[in-house]
Design a protein around this motif. Structure first.
Motif: not given
Lengths: 414, 414
Positions: A220-221, A393-395, A369-377
């Motif tokens: 996964i890149e 974002p990969m959670g 905003f491309t970020d796990g926390f910012e997406f709520g993940f």
């Protein structure tokens, strides 16, 4: 059997144990580990001192040394990160679909761990604890290959994690660390398809390229971000300028920072003078095409500029005649990460959202905003820039696969 | 720029057009193509004659020649396959999730096409039409690299498809065919990461291995199936024997055929005599371990047997002491495709479903059900044996990715 193959075999053994753990068991182990990291702060700092001494000897740049440095505060941050992962829902076992077939077969599609996750990363030692906690909570065993600069720090963190696992009655081999820094071992690791289900590189473009070119394990890149903002002719400048400044300068060295602007030629004169002033206050160098240069002072942009992820206080600017040209330019040069349009024109926005090929496409918001926390993940293992498996974002969910469980009572295929 | 790079570039251009087509437009084009295949039967059969003549000259085996042969009936079958794909729901645009963030951002996760799908396949020319129709319906452009044996047939089919696309007002480059048979071109194709989003090999283990080892494009591994059936001590033999015979002999050369039995030692004497008789009626050779040999006549099995996908009238048998040993044996030798347990014991069934690592795990049913149609998904592009992206039968949904569409009104990251 090489040492690495032995590590692989132990990880496979461990994955069967980890995938059976309940959410409660996993959380208990993670909390024990978080506590152990704090308790063992001195030991970790002593190991980190060795890495820092070596780095200074080698004449490493101050910025890189800072990334390498651990402090009591940063170790506490690692522990808190692990505690936060315990609060995220366990994705394993989730029922995704049930199919009742006319012949009586019942097919359940359920989420399962990936198995063994391999991670190759560069200098920052906090990745060791972050990556472990996400992989473990999603039911995976993990094999880490860290950068040579942080070798002592990583080994100390891994040994504390292993002790915490043992104390919790969980196999220590849920985490393995490849204690070698030569390239041959890294190459061997990338071919361990028999033991490793997925390989995630975390680091610079060079590392990622090397993994993509050499790995036989599915990769996964993550993380390369040549992100654009397109300022449409119908943009609201009161939104455009703060968004551009935020996306470019809020943090320069991150993958979701904006590297390039695409400017509708009709908005040039309204936008550029104020924008240039705001960028200059943040010491950002502008590299623009001819039509940009007609309105503001800038360095002439080359083709190479359009393809460059600066990760620095530089921004390229390109003018276009319409939204179609903007989309074509972005699709040619972007790395499929995050792209934004600033416009009040709904049709243009919709077109941009549909036609730009990227994990995350924005209307009137910062690419930051491309970020796990910012997406709520919650915490993330990285931002995927490929289309296979996971995008953006990969959670925890993105660290799982699925399995079809089919129950019958003697069905055979006619 | 090489010819192949040009093909890549055209496919990228085409993907932006194909992803914009409505379901209606795609179905109309597919129906036009299905009709054209039937109308142009003579042209396709003439091309196929050339392939057949060459194959006979080369002394190809009768079985392979049969796979290569097209008839009026088979061409009609291809057309009907395409018509069936028009009846499957279009996955593109499906809203997978909506997230409302406290800062007002609205994040939509929507299904999008993968983009450009590359397929490398071996002899059967019907794959050309099947693969195209699935990729096209899911909004992708496709680049095909067929086997040299079917070169004339494939080229004829592709040219009919391209004519059908043109007639429907759709870019012909929605399908490209690599008209070359030398290995250097295949190698170049596998490195075309810049143009191709995913590469799917369809064919034997050798082809798949070569693609996995050489491709820099993300690969989906399909089709290798060393599938097991475990006959538990609590198996109902009235279910076991028909299921084993079905899974082994209903079609020998397919990936979901059973290649190996795992037999609880306590059920040996009840199961094996009748089973051996039933298998012998189907001329299946048995290769068993010592404890199997104590009960029935068989060829002694070697370690190699346990790892072999025979695709032939041979089956291996291994005895175990309990369900744990059965699971460990299967996880060691299987290819993560399809595995079954025959048991009336719910606890054993549950354990098997949970712990066997495979795309599809069965209780009391034949492994032959691992198939897109049998699952109710419709036609499939292959059976994935990896854990990344898609597992098991891959239909239209599995030929898509997703994209996050984020709408704001000026949000910046604090």
């Amino acid at each position: 059997m090489t040492a690495l193959q032995e590590t692989g075999q132990k990880a496979v053994q461990a994955k069967y144990e980890v995938q059976k753990l309940s959410e409660k068991e996993k959380n208990r182990a993670l909390l024990t580990i978080a506590e152990a990291l704090v308790t063992e702060t001195d030991r970790i700092l002593a190991a980190n001192e060795k890495d820092l001494a070596r780095a200074e000897e080698k004449g490493m740049k101050a910025g890189l040394i800072d990334r390498l440095r651990l402090t009591e505060e940063r170790i506490k941050g690692m522990a808190e990160g692990i505690e936060k992962v315990t609060q995220l829902p366990d994705p394993v076992g989730e029922l995704l679909e049930t199919i009742h077939r006319p012949n009586g077969l019942v097919i359940e599609k359920r989420r399962v761990p990936l198995g063994v996750v391999g991670i190759i990363y560069e200098s920052r030692p906090n990745v060791t604890a972050d990556a472990f906690s996400l992989c473990f909570k999603s039911g995976n065993a993990v094999i880490l290959k860290g950068g040579s600069d942080a070798l002592y720090s990583n080994k100390a963190i891994v040994s504390v994690i292993r002790e915490g696992l043992e104390k919790s009655g969980v196999t220590e081999d849920a985490i393995s660390f490849i204690d070698a820094t030569d390239r041959a071992v890294t190459m061997e690791f990338m071919k361990m398809k028999e033991y490793v289900d997925v390989l995630i590189p975390r680091g610079g473009a060079g590392l990622i390229r090397s993994v993509v070119e050499n790995s036989t394990i599915p990769v996964i890149e993550t993380g390369t971000g040549n992100c654009h903002i397109y300022i449409d002719e119908d943009a609201d400048l009161a939104k455009a300028i703060p968004i551009i400044i935020n996306a470019k300068t809020q943090r320069l060295g991150v993958c979701n920072a904006c590297e390039s602007l695409v400017v509708h030629e009709k908005i040039r004169e309204k936008l550029l003078p104020d924008l240039a002033k705001a960028l200059s206050e943040k010491s950002v160098e502008i590299r623009g095409d001819e039509k940009i240069g007609e309105v503001i002072n800038c360095v002439p942009a080359t083709e190479e500029d359009y393809g460059t992820e600066y990760l620095d206080a530089i921004i390229s600017m390109k003018t276009v005649k319409n939204v179609d040209e903007a989309i074509a330019h972005i699709n040619k040069y972007n790395t499929k990460h995050s792209e934004a349009i600033i416009t009040e024109n709904r049709e243009h926005a919709e077109k941009f959202l549909n036609e730009v090929d990227a994990a995350c496409v924005y209307v009137n918001a910062s690419t930051r905003f491309t970020d796990g926390f910012e997406f709520g993940f919650g915490a993330e293992i990285g931002i995927s820039t490929q289309k296979l498996h996971a995008r953006g974002p990969m959670g925890l969910r993105e660290l799982t696969s699925y399995k079809y469980r089919i129950t019958g009572n003697g069905q055979i295929r006619p």
